[in-house]
Motif scaffolding. Structure first.
Motif, PDB file in Angstrom:
ATOM      1  N   ALA A 167      62.780  56.565  96.460  1.00 44.94           N
ATOM      2  CA  ALA A 167      63.327  57.692  95.753  1.00 44.94           C
ATOM      3  C   ALA A 167      62.389  58.246  94.737  1.00 44.94           C
ATOM      4  N   SER A 168      62.594  59.550  94.168  1.00 46.30           N
ATOM      5  CA  SER A 168      61.796  60.006  93.359  1.00 46.30           C
ATOM      6  C   SER A 168      61.651  59.047  92.067  1.00 46.30           C
TER       7      SER A 168
ATOM      8  N   SER B 229      48.149  46.268 111.569  1.00 50.33           N
ATOM      9  CA  SER B 229      48.743  46.601 110.323  1.00 50.33           C
ATOM     10  C   SER B 229      47.607  46.508 109.250  1.00 50.33           C
ATOM     11  N   TYR B 230      47.474  47.771 108.746  1.00 51.94           N
ATOM     12  CA  TYR B 230      46.792  48.003 107.377  1.00 51.94           C
ATOM     13  C   TYR B 230      47.447  48.406 106.283  1.00 51.94           C
ATOM     14  N   THR B 231      47.268  47.702 105.068  1.00 44.29           N
ATOM     15  CA  THR B 231      48.133  48.002 103.732  1.00 44.29           C
ATOM     16  C   THR B 231      47.798  49.584 103.444  1.00 44.29           C
ATOM     17  N   ALA B 232      46.502  49.895 103.694  1.00 42.49           N
ATOM     18  CA  ALA B 232      46.240  51.187 103.300  1.00 42.49           C
ATOM     19  C   ALA B 232      47.105  52.397 104.097  1.00 42.49           C
ATOM     20  N   ASP B 233      47.196  52.099 105.225  1.00 43.21           N
ATOM     21  CA  ASP B 233      48.283  52.922 106.047  1.00 43.21           C
ATOM     22  C   ASP B 233      49.705  52.851 105.485  1.00 43.21           C
ATOM     23  N   THR B 234      50.123  51.734 105.151  1.00 44.58           N
ATOM     24  CA  THR B 234      51.453  51.665 104.791  1.00 44.58           C
ATOM     25  C   THR B 234      51.646  52.249 103.324  1.00 44.58           C
ATOM     26  N   LEU B 235      50.594  52.247 102.467  1.00 45.20           N
ATOM     27  CA  LEU B 235      50.764  52.830 101.113  1.00 45.20           C
ATOM     28  C   LEU B 235      50.551  54.368 101.227  1.00 45.20           C
TER      29      LEU B 235
ATOM     30  N   ALA C  91      53.283  59.571 101.120  1.00 42.35           N
ATOM     31  CA  ALA C  91      53.608  61.028 101.630  1.00 42.35           C
ATOM     32  C   ALA C  91      54.934  61.301 101.759  1.00 42.35           C
ATOM     33  N   GLU C  92      55.727  60.053 101.844  1.00 46.70           N
ATOM     34  CA  GLU C  92      57.322  60.256 101.819  1.00 46.70           C
ATOM     35  C   GLU C  92      57.741  60.673 100.726  1.00 46.70           C
ATOM     36  N   GLU C  93      57.205  60.189  99.579  1.00 52.67           N
ATOM     37  CA  GLU C  93      57.513  60.293  98.217  1.00 52.67           C
ATOM     38  C   GLU C  93      56.341  60.582  97.173  1.00 52.67           C
ATOM     39  N   PRO C  94      55.882  61.436  96.942  1.00 54.46           N
ATOM     40  CA  PRO C  94      54.417  61.555  95.931  1.00 54.46           C
ATOM     41  C   PRO C  94      54.778  61.003  94.899  1.00 54.46           C
ATOM     42  N   GLY C  95      56.051  60.934  94.156  1.00 56.65           N
ATOM     43  CA  GLY C  95      56.179  60.574  92.934  1.00 56.65           C
ATOM     44  C   GLY C  95      56.234  58.917  92.603  1.00 56.65           C
TER      45      GLY C  95
END
Length: 203
Positions: free
Chosen positions: A5-6, A90-96, A101-105
């Motif tokens: 969430a924001s 799985s790479y943490t960089a991709d997950t972050l 991207a889903e919520e820039p804030g």
């Protein structure tokens, strides 16, 4: 609800979770409390790059089912299949990157044990991890203090010392030894229902 969430303070606690045990939960709830995180995602690795080829790993869906059983209705803890749905290694960089991207804030924190934190320089695209999240190093009383490279944004959280090993737990299942108080009851039930670890040699 979206992954973030924001303005949410979100902890990302990734792992193989084969199986998830009380030590994982103690880490997650204490990190959430100390850092005032809104939620902690227990992100189940699809193919953990550090363990591929080292031993037999339970299927991602089995491990996710155990994590879902482990977190149950614990406030602020959630099982995440983000890396499973992405597929591949799985790479943490991709997950972050996905969460941002889903919520820039969103304010991201990556929760790591001190052993994993010491290996950070070997991580894939580690500079992306550094730029996207605060590193949270979880340490036990009396352990040697972990030190990250200069310039890293990181915080230390101390949690109770619980000497619980997933390797030992897999062996316990195979040998028929007790699992009580080492695994949440829901995880024990999931292992029994899915017939996990019964016919493998623990390594």
């Amino acid at each position: 609800m979206s992954a973030a969430a924001s303005g949410e303070r979100l902890g990302v606690f990734g792992g193989t979770f084969d199986p998830p045990h009380v030590g994982h939960l103690v880490t997650a709830v204490n990190a959430r409390h100390e850092l005032r995180l809104d939620r902690v995602l227990l992100v189940v690795n699809n193919r953990p790059w550090q363990k591929v080829g080292t031993r037999e790993i339970s299927s991602a869906e089995d491990r996710l089912a155990m994590v879902e059983a482990a977190v149950g209705d614990v406030e602020g803890l959630e099982a995440s299949r983000l890396e499973i749905d992405r597929g591949g290694v799985s790479y943490t960089a991709d997950t972050l990157t996905r969460l941002r991207a889903e919520e820039p804030g969103v304010e991201l924190s990556v929760i790591l044990g001190s052993d994993a934190a010491a290996g950070l320089p070997t991580w894939e695209r580690v500079e992306e991890v550094r730029s996207l999240a605060t590193i949270v190093v979880v340490e036990r009383p009396g352990s040697e203090e972990c030190r990250l490279p200069d310039g890293w944004s990181w915080v230390r959280v101390e949690v109770p010392r619980l000497e619980v090993s997933s390797t030992d737990l897999r062996a316990r299942v195979a040998d028929g030894r007790p699992l009580d108080y080492l695994l949440p009851p829901g995880v024990i039930e999931t292992i029994e229902r899915r017939g996990l670890y019964r016919e493998r040699v623990a390594t």
